[in-house]
Write a protein that holds these residues in place. Structure first.
Motif, PDB file in Angstrom:
ATOM      1  N   TYR A 164      -3.251   6.268   8.887  1.00 28.47           N
ATOM      2  CA  TYR A 164      -3.386   4.609   9.036  1.00 28.47           C
ATOM      3  C   TYR A 164      -3.764   4.379  10.610  1.00 28.47           C
ATOM      4  N   HIS A 187     -13.867   4.238   2.750  1.00 31.70           N
ATOM      5  CA  HIS A 187     -14.349   5.006   1.815  1.00 31.70           C
ATOM      6  C   HIS A 187     -13.028   5.720   1.526  1.00 31.70           C
ATOM      7  N   LEU A 219       0.909  -1.203  -0.148  1.00 34.30           N
ATOM      8  CA  LEU A 219      -0.031  -0.056  -0.036  1.00 34.30           C
ATOM      9  C   LEU A 219       0.831   1.156  -0.148  1.00 34.30           C
ATOM     10  N   VAL A 279      -8.259  -2.379   4.038  1.00 37.09           N
ATOM     11  CA  VAL A 279      -7.791  -0.708   3.962  1.00 37.09           C
ATOM     12  C   VAL A 279      -8.557  -0.279   2.641  1.00 37.09           C
ATOM     13  N   GLN A 280      -8.688  -0.972   1.438  1.00 38.34           N
ATOM     14  CA  GLN A 280      -9.274  -0.191   0.420  1.00 38.34           C
ATOM     15  C   GLN A 280     -10.670  -0.373   0.471  1.00 38.34           C
TER      16      GLN A 280
END
Lengths: 238, 272
Positions: free
Chosen positions: B184, B166, B90, B162-163
């Motif tokens: 994060y 939104h 990421l 994580v993706q």
């Protein structure tokens, strides 16, 4: 390079083995994944019917097949189905032989294993759909079929796709386990070659590369399909 | 009409499943009465050997318990490796993201069996690091061989979780002046963790199932022992042995997968 010896690759016999292995792997993969998708669709469709006993049977099927090792399922099919009565009498020799070949056993057990996973993926795709979308469609006057084709199916397909990619790649990789029941696919011939040449490292690297390339083609195609069908506004991280 | 307590849909479904389980029990009983008891007793005699690898059940030298130990060790290693790999894929910094993405894809796209074979042959019998000798017995090789693909899959779980947050969350946090690390830690991970847990548990159930492959490394897992046993059994008893092993796996993996699914259902749809 790196002291690797690929001179055995020049031998036409080994080339022929590798080629046959790849072709058999692809055959097994295509056959079992199409059967798995079909089983998955039928199963998920069956679940939407809300018939309690059908629901229970499908659930049982899914739980049994995805909570047991596919290797064990294949071994079970290969070693016990003929004992349980799936035998035919060979007309030429008069001997009683198993009805199903190793390839058929592998294809059937992989289809059932993949099918169980696919049912789950399709079901969760249908279930994840927000109720509000269906309510909104209904309030706009969509009928049962129009709602299914124009609202539910397109959204559910998009939600299912990542799961389906996982299942197809999983199934493709699981085909290598068919070598254990002597199905002559890629992994089986790899074993034959390194038993012959003692070039374990070289053969293993080549086989890994072939699998990675084949599966990468599959995942790449699915990723393109996913990107093509993505919802706008989701999935961007930064 | 019979006036009785009305069963809900779920209740009816459970009743059917209970009926099937009852049917299986009756079938086993009937089979045992019809001469199958000789077969069942052969399985029963061998059960301690299948479970723990020793005929009396103790000490543990292999069997199904070894599969469990193997899965726990691999999962611990896979979680550590997968977290690093997942966050690396990421990363915004290309030289970190691209190699880890390639590695992740390589591990994810190669069959478990082939990776297991590969670690079996590639890893040396022992390794000398700064004067100390680290041995690589088959068990350790199996742990590494199973942890590699699991770590790649776990990094996908992390990335997916994580993706699934939104992108507005990122924009909002950034407009508040947060840095990437802070976003994060304080915004994304607290939300994503909830969505990771079912994937992690599912992966564990999958890993437990994959431990059956460890039989190729020659460790005395349940399948290796089964194969040795079957050499001295007749064709008919083999069916009973296979059914028993299949049941062992279901009994261990089903509860884990079921809890994971309930959790998954609870967190799904949150993002839409």
């Amino acid at each position: 390079m790196f002291g690797l010896d690929y001179s055995w690759l020049a031998d036409p016999a080994y080339q022929q083995w590798l080629l046959t292995g790849v072709v058999n792997t692809l055959k097994l993969a295509v056959l079992s994944s199409s059967a798995a998708i079909l089983i998955g669709m039928l199963g998920a469709l069956g679940l939407t019917l809300r018939i309690f006993w059908l629901d229970a049977l499908i659930e049982l099927f899914v739980e049994v097949f995805r909570n047991t090792p596919p290797l064990l399922q294949m071994l079970f099919a290969y070693f016990t189905l003929s004992t349980l009565g799936l035998r035919v009498t060979d007309p030429s020799t008069g001997l009683s032989v198993p009805l199903l070949s190793a390839f058929a056993c592998a294809a059937i057990s992989l289809s059932l294993f993949g099918g169980a996973l696919a049912i789950e993926a399709f079901r969760s795709g249908i279930e994840t759909m927000p109720r509000s979308i269906i309510d909104a469609a209904r309030s706009l006057g969509y009928g049962r079929w129009a709602r299914f084709w124009r609202i539910e199916a397109p959204i559910a397909t998009r939600i299912c796709l990542p799961g389906l990619t996982n299942i197809l790649t999983n199934l493709f990789k699981t085909t290598s386990q068919a070598s254990v029941i002597t199905v002559p696919e890629l992994m089986y011939y790899a074993g034959q070659i390194y038993n012959d040449t003692f070039r374990t490292l070289e053969v293993m690297i080549l086989v890994l590369l072939i699998y990675v390339v084949l599966v990468s083609i599959l995942t790449f195609a699915m990723a393109r399909l996913e990107a093509f069908m993505a919802f706008p506004g989701y999935g961007r991280v930064h | 009409m019979i006036a009785g307590p009305m069963l809900s849909y779920e209740g009816k479904k459970r009743a059917v499943l209970l009926l099937i389980a009852f049917g299986v029990v009756i079938w086993i009983g009937g089979d045992a009465a019809a001469g199958g008891s000789a077969h069942w007793s052969r399985v029963l005699v061998r059960l301690p050997l299948l479970l723990t690898g020793s005929a009396s059940g103790w000490p543990i030298t292999g069997g199904f318990v070894l599969n469990i130990i193997l899965s726990l060790a691999s999962m611990a290693l896979a979680t550590a490796l997968g977290t690093i790999m997942g966050l690396a894929t990421l990363a915004r910094f290309g030289p970190i993201r691209v190699p880890s993405f390639l590695l992740m894809n390589f591990l994810r796209n190669s069959p478990w069996l082939v990776l297991l074979f590969a670690t079996l042959y590639f890893l040396p019998f022992e390794m000398h690091v700064f004067g100390t000798t680290i041995p690589f017995p088959p068990f350790v090789k199996a742990v590494i061989g199973l942890a590699l693909p699991t770590a790649a899959n776990f990094s996908e779980v992390i990335r997916g979780a994580v993706q699934s947050i939104h992108s507005g969350q990122w924009d909002a946090a950034r407009s508040l002046g947060y840095g990437t690390g802070q976003i994060y830690r304080h915004v994304i991970m607290p939300q994503a963790l909830r969505r990771m847990i079912p994937g992690w548990m599912n992966l564990y159930a999958l890993l437990m199932i994959a431990t059956a492959l460890a039989t190729v490394t020659g460790i005395q897992d349940v399948l290796t022992i089964l194969n040795t046993l079957l050499a001295m059994e007749n064709e008919r008893v083999i069916v009973y042995f296979y059914l028993t092993i299949l049941f062992l796996f279901i009994a261990y993996c089903y509860p884990i997968a079921a809890v994971a699914r309930r959790w998954e259902r609870a967190v799904k749809g949150e993002s839409l």
